[in-house]
Enzyme design. Structure first.
Site, PDB file in Angstrom:
ATOM      1  N   SER A 100      -5.619 143.137 -19.675  1.00 30.09           N
ATOM      2  CA  SER A 100      -4.317 143.584 -19.760  1.00 30.09           C
ATOM      3  C   SER A 100      -3.942 144.242 -21.260  1.00 30.09           C
ATOM      4  O   SER A 100      -4.720 144.268 -22.152  1.00 30.09           O
ATOM      5  CB  SER A 100      -3.372 142.028 -19.983  1.00 30.09           C
ATOM      6  N   TYR A 136      -1.680 134.074 -24.362  1.00 27.64           N
ATOM      7  CA  TYR A 136      -1.936 135.087 -23.088  1.00 27.64           C
ATOM      8  C   TYR A 136      -2.827 136.286 -23.895  1.00 27.64           C
ATOM      9  O   TYR A 136      -3.797 136.977 -23.314  1.00 27.64           O
ATOM     10  CB  TYR A 136      -0.783 135.658 -22.539  1.00 27.64           C
TER      11      TYR A 136
END
Length: 255
Positions: free
Chosen positions: A147, A160
Site C-alpha cells: 500500500s 496498517y
C-alpha cells in the site's frame, strides 16, 4: 541486440498455477478474473467458503476454492499441498489477504486491534510465502499486496502502515533468500481504489475529496486498473524484476 521471443508473451499465463489469498471480494475478486482470463489455474483463498464458491463459479478457467485463515501456518501449507496435488505444481503465490485499516491514535488503537492487523497483513503474508517457498522453483513468483500507506502513513493508521511497510522489508529480504532458487519476490503498492476496504473513505465526501486532492489524476482508481501490475509480475515479462515495489496510485505519492 536480439530479444528472446518469449518476452513478447507478456501476460500470457497459460498453464501457470496460482494461489490468490483474499480472493472473495474487491481487488482479490478482480485479480481472480484477470488471472483466469489470462489462462492461469487459480486457487482462491479466503475465510468465507460461500463467497469463494461464488467467485470460483464465475471464472472461465480451472479454479479451486480453499477456505481458511491465512494466519494459520498449517492452513497455508495445506493450500500449497492441495494445489500441487491437483495441478502438479505451484508457480505463483499472491499474498493479497488483508484487513481494513483501524482508524485511531495510539490511545484508541487497542493491543488486540494492533495484533489483528499485523497478524493478517504481515504475518499472514509471510506464512503464505513460507508455504509457497517449499514448492516454487525457477520462474516462481511471490507477489505481495502492499500500500502507498506503507510509504506515506496517515494519522490514525499506525498499525496498517506498519504492516505494509514491514511487508516491503520482508519482500526485499525474501527476494535475496529465494534468488538462488530462481524465484522473484515483489510488492504491488496500490493507492486509493474503489474496493470494500476503502468504502468508508470513498463514501465520505470530505475524506474522498482529501484523498483525490492528493492524487495527481484527481480520482479514485478502479480495481481493473490494478490487475495489470500483478499480471506483469506473474509473467515472463518480469523475469529480471525482484525486490521491487510497483506503485499503482494515480500519482498519490507525487502530490
Amino acid at each position: 541486440m536480439v530479444v528472446s521471443d518469449h518476452r513478447s508473451e507478456g501476460a500470457n499465463l497459460s498453464g501457470r498455477r496460482v494461489v490468490l489469498t483474499g480472493a472473495s471480494r474487491g481487488l482479490g475478486e478482480a485479480l481472480a478474473h484477470a488471472f483466469s482470463r489470462a489462462g492461469a489455474q487459480v486457487a482462491l483463498v479466503a475465510r468465507s467458503a460461500p463467497d469463494l464458491e461464488r467467485v470460483s463459479a464465475a471464472l472461465p478457467g480451472d479454479a479451486l476454492a480453499l477456505a481458511g485463515d491465512v494466519t494459520d501456518a498449517d492452513f497455508n501449507h495445506r493450500v500449497a499441498g492441495e494445489v500441487v496435488a491437483a495441478w502438479g505444481g505451484l508457480d505463483v503465490w499472491i499474498a493479497n489477504a488483508g484487513v481494513a485499516p483501524t482508524v485511531g491514535g495510539p490511545l484508541e488503537t487497542t493491543p488486540e486491534q494492533w495484533r489483528q492487523v499485523l497478524d493478517v497483513n504481515l504475518t499472514g503474508a509471510f506464512l503464505g510465502a513460507r508455504a509457497a517457498a517449499a514448492h516454487l522453483g525457477p520462474g516462481g513468483r511471490l507477489i505481495f499486496t502492499g500500500s502507498v500507506l506503507g510509504e506515506r502513513p496517515r494519522a490514525g493508521l499506525a498499525a496498517y502502515s506498519a504492516s505494509k511497510a514491514g511487508m516491503v522489508a520482508t519482500a526485499k529480504a525474501l527476494a535475496l533468500d529465494l534468488a538462488a532458487a530462481g524465484v522473484t519476490v515483489n510488492v504491488v503498492a496500490p493507492g486509493w481504489f474503489d474496493t470494500p476496504l476503502t468504502e468508508g473513505w470513498m463514501r465520505n465526501p470530505a475524506l474522498s475529496e482529501r484523498i483525490t486532492g492528493h492524487t495527481a489524476l484527481r480520482r479514485w482508481g478502479d480495481p481493473a486498473e490494478l490487475t495489470g501490475a500483478y499480471l506483469f509480475l506473474a509473467s515472463e515479462a518480469s523475469s529480471f524484476v525482484t525486490g521491487s515495489v510497483l506503485t499503482v496510485d494515480g500519482g498519490y505519492l507525487l502530490v
